[in-house]
Design a protein around this motif. Sequence first.
Motif, PDB file in Angstrom:
ATOM      1  N   SER A  89     -62.383 -20.132  -9.322  1.00 20.59           N
ATOM      2  CA  SER A  89     -63.168 -20.731  -8.243  1.00 20.59           C
ATOM      3  C   SER A  89     -63.328 -22.224  -8.511  1.00 20.59           C
ATOM      4  O   SER A  89     -63.676 -22.627  -9.620  1.00 20.59           O
ATOM      5  CB  SER A  89     -64.544 -20.063  -8.199  1.00 20.59           C
ATOM      6  OG  SER A  89     -65.378 -20.705  -7.270  1.00 20.59           O
ATOM      7  N   TYR A  90     -63.058 -23.043  -7.487  1.00 23.05           N
ATOM      8  CA  TYR A  90     -63.215 -24.491  -7.630  1.00 23.05           C
ATOM      9  C   TYR A  90     -63.697 -25.084  -6.324  1.00 23.05           C
ATOM     10  O   TYR A  90     -63.576 -24.469  -5.257  1.00 23.05           O
ATOM     11  CB  TYR A  90     -61.912 -25.159  -8.082  1.00 23.05           C
ATOM     12  CG  TYR A  90     -60.770 -25.034  -7.093  1.00 23.05           C
ATOM     13  CD1 TYR A  90     -60.619 -25.928  -6.043  1.00 23.05           C
ATOM     14  CD2 TYR A  90     -59.836 -24.016  -7.223  1.00 23.05           C
ATOM     15  CE1 TYR A  90     -59.568 -25.816  -5.152  1.00 23.05           C
ATOM     16  CE2 TYR A  90     -58.790 -23.895  -6.336  1.00 23.05           C
ATOM     17  CZ  TYR A  90     -58.653 -24.793  -5.296  1.00 23.05           C
ATOM     18  OH  TYR A  90     -57.619 -24.675  -4.408  1.00 23.05           O
ATOM     19  N   THR A  91     -64.261 -26.316  -6.418  1.00 23.87           N
ATOM     20  CA  THR A  91     -64.750 -27.020  -5.224  1.00 23.87           C
ATOM     21  C   THR A  91     -64.040 -28.346  -5.003  1.00 23.87           C
ATOM     22  O   THR A  91     -64.337 -29.042  -4.039  1.00 23.87           O
ATOM     23  CB  THR A  91     -66.278 -27.275  -5.329  1.00 23.87           C
ATOM     24  OG1 THR A  91     -66.548 -28.048  -6.503  1.00 23.87           O
ATOM     25  CG2 THR A  91     -67.047 -25.962  -5.383  1.00 23.87           C
ATOM     26  N   TYR A  92     -63.106 -28.739  -5.880  1.00 26.64           N
ATOM     27  CA  TYR A  92     -62.372 -29.993  -5.739  1.00 26.64           C
ATOM     28  C   TYR A  92     -61.243 -29.845  -4.721  1.00 26.64           C
ATOM     29  O   TYR A  92     -60.874 -28.744  -4.314  1.00 26.64           O
ATOM     30  CB  TYR A  92     -61.811 -30.461  -7.079  1.00 26.64           C
ATOM     31  CG  TYR A  92     -60.956 -29.434  -7.797  1.00 26.64           C
ATOM     32  CD1 TYR A  92     -59.642 -29.170  -7.428  1.00 26.64           C
ATOM     33  CD2 TYR A  92     -61.476 -28.726  -8.875  1.00 26.64           C
ATOM     34  CE1 TYR A  92     -58.871 -28.230  -8.092  1.00 26.64           C
ATOM     35  CE2 TYR A  92     -60.710 -27.784  -9.556  1.00 26.64           C
ATOM     36  CZ  TYR A  92     -59.417 -27.543  -9.161  1.00 26.64           C
ATOM     37  OH  TYR A  92     -58.661 -26.615  -9.820  1.00 26.64           O
ATOM     38  N   ASP A 152     -68.595 -29.047 -19.460  1.00 26.52           N
ATOM     39  CA  ASP A 152     -67.945 -29.819 -18.391  1.00 26.52           C
ATOM     40  C   ASP A 152     -66.524 -29.330 -18.129  1.00 26.52           C
ATOM     41  O   ASP A 152     -65.724 -30.029 -17.518  1.00 26.52           O
ATOM     42  CB  ASP A 152     -67.946 -31.313 -18.733  1.00 26.52           C
ATOM     43  CG  ASP A 152     -67.185 -31.628 -20.015  1.00 26.52           C
ATOM     44  OD1 ASP A 152     -66.883 -30.692 -20.796  1.00 26.52           O
ATOM     45  OD2 ASP A 152     -66.897 -32.817 -20.250  1.00 26.52           O
ATOM     46  N   ARG A 168     -64.939 -26.598 -12.444  1.00 24.20           N
ATOM     47  CA  ARG A 168     -65.134 -26.084 -11.086  1.00 24.20           C
ATOM     48  C   ARG A 168     -65.221 -27.224 -10.063  1.00 24.20           C
ATOM     49  O   ARG A 168     -64.644 -27.142  -8.991  1.00 24.20           O
ATOM     50  CB  ARG A 168     -66.399 -25.236 -11.018  1.00 24.20           C
ATOM     51  CG  ARG A 168     -66.647 -24.610  -9.655  1.00 24.20           C
ATOM     52  CD  ARG A 168     -67.944 -23.822  -9.579  1.00 24.20           C
ATOM     53  NE  ARG A 168     -68.152 -22.942 -10.693  1.00 24.20           N
ATOM     54  CZ  ARG A 168     -67.736 -21.657 -10.750  1.00 24.20           C
ATOM     55  NH1 ARG A 168     -67.084 -21.159  -9.734  1.00 24.20           N
ATOM     56  NH2 ARG A 168     -67.983 -20.927 -11.797  1.00 24.20           N
ATOM     57  N   ALA A 169     -65.913 -28.308 -10.409  1.00 22.95           N
ATOM     58  CA  ALA A 169     -66.140 -29.391  -9.449  1.00 22.95           C
ATOM     59  C   ALA A 169     -65.049 -30.446  -9.409  1.00 22.95           C
ATOM     60  O   ALA A 169     -64.910 -31.148  -8.408  1.00 22.95           O
ATOM     61  CB  ALA A 169     -67.480 -30.070  -9.755  1.00 22.95           C
ATOM     62  N   GLN A 170     -64.256 -30.578 -10.501  1.00 21.57           N
ATOM     63  CA  GLN A 170     -63.235 -31.635 -10.495  1.00 21.57           C
ATOM     64  C   GLN A 170     -62.164 -31.388 -11.536  1.00 21.57           C
ATOM     65  O   GLN A 170     -62.357 -30.634 -12.467  1.00 21.57           O
ATOM     66  CB  GLN A 170     -63.866 -33.001 -10.725  1.00 21.57           C
ATOM     67  CG  GLN A 170     -64.439 -33.171 -12.120  1.00 21.57           C
ATOM     68  CD  GLN A 170     -65.058 -34.545 -12.313  1.00 21.57           C
ATOM     69  OE1 GLN A 170     -65.040 -35.381 -11.440  1.00 21.57           O
ATOM     70  NE2 GLN A 170     -65.620 -34.776 -13.491  1.00 21.57           N
ATOM     71  N   TRP A 171     -61.069 -32.082 -11.343  1.00 19.86           N
ATOM     72  CA  TRP A 171     -60.003 -32.125 -12.339  1.00 19.86           C
ATOM     73  C   TRP A 171     -59.710 -33.593 -12.604  1.00 19.86           C
ATOM     74  O   TRP A 171     -59.881 -34.427 -11.717  1.00 19.86           O
ATOM     75  CB  TRP A 171     -58.750 -31.370 -11.887  1.00 19.86           C
ATOM     76  CG  TRP A 171     -58.107 -31.993 -10.675  1.00 19.86           C
ATOM     77  CD1 TRP A 171     -58.408 -31.724  -9.361  1.00 19.86           C
ATOM     78  CD2 TRP A 171     -57.068 -32.977 -10.659  1.00 19.86           C
ATOM     79  NE1 TRP A 171     -57.621 -32.495  -8.528  1.00 19.86           N
ATOM     80  CE2 TRP A 171     -56.785 -33.277  -9.299  1.00 19.86           C
ATOM     81  CE3 TRP A 171     -56.367 -33.652 -11.649  1.00 19.86           C
ATOM     82  CZ2 TRP A 171     -55.835 -34.195  -8.922  1.00 19.86           C
ATOM     83  CZ3 TRP A 171     -55.410 -34.571 -11.266  1.00 19.86           C
ATOM     84  CH2 TRP A 171     -55.144 -34.820  -9.918  1.00 19.86           C
TER      85      TRP A 171
END
Length: 175
Positions: A89-92, A152, A168-171
């Motif tokens: 699951s990710y948001t980016y 993180d 999850r929020a960024q790569w």
Amino acid sequence: MGSGARGGLSRPMLLFIVIDALLVLTFLILLGTIGVNPGGGPTDGPSTPAATATASADPEDVDDVAFALPSGNIACTMGAGGVRCTIASYTYSPPTVPGCSGTVGHAVALDAEGFRFTCEDGTPGAASSDVPVLEYGEQESVGAWTCGSGTDGVTCTDADGAGFRLARAQWTEVP
């Protein structure tokens, strides 16, 4: 008197010794290449993922290591050839992979070609409970590859420090 009576070996006997020595040497090389475990079977075969790797003089002779971060959202496999991580699951916003008609964003790779997102046929789920957990603050190394687990996300790099951080929020590509 023949040549054997002069104290030297006859030509056929010398040829026999050379061929015999080559056969023994070939056998020893094959035995060392195949390897044998104490149970008598070959050591080649499926390896069980572990949370630790052993150092080896030959980078191609290391076992693959699988681990998941404590959240279970990110799982990675490391081997002599590189690192592959999946994120359930990710948001980016994932980048575009040219020519990909599958799913992009759930899997990344780091190998001799560098860091990249990979084109996948589906989406992975969370890591299964049988995958060893790499606790936050710990790291794992296999060959030239090192991955560290943090709150993180996971950070994986090659011997030169180039690689990625995945959360999850960024790569982020590093350095």
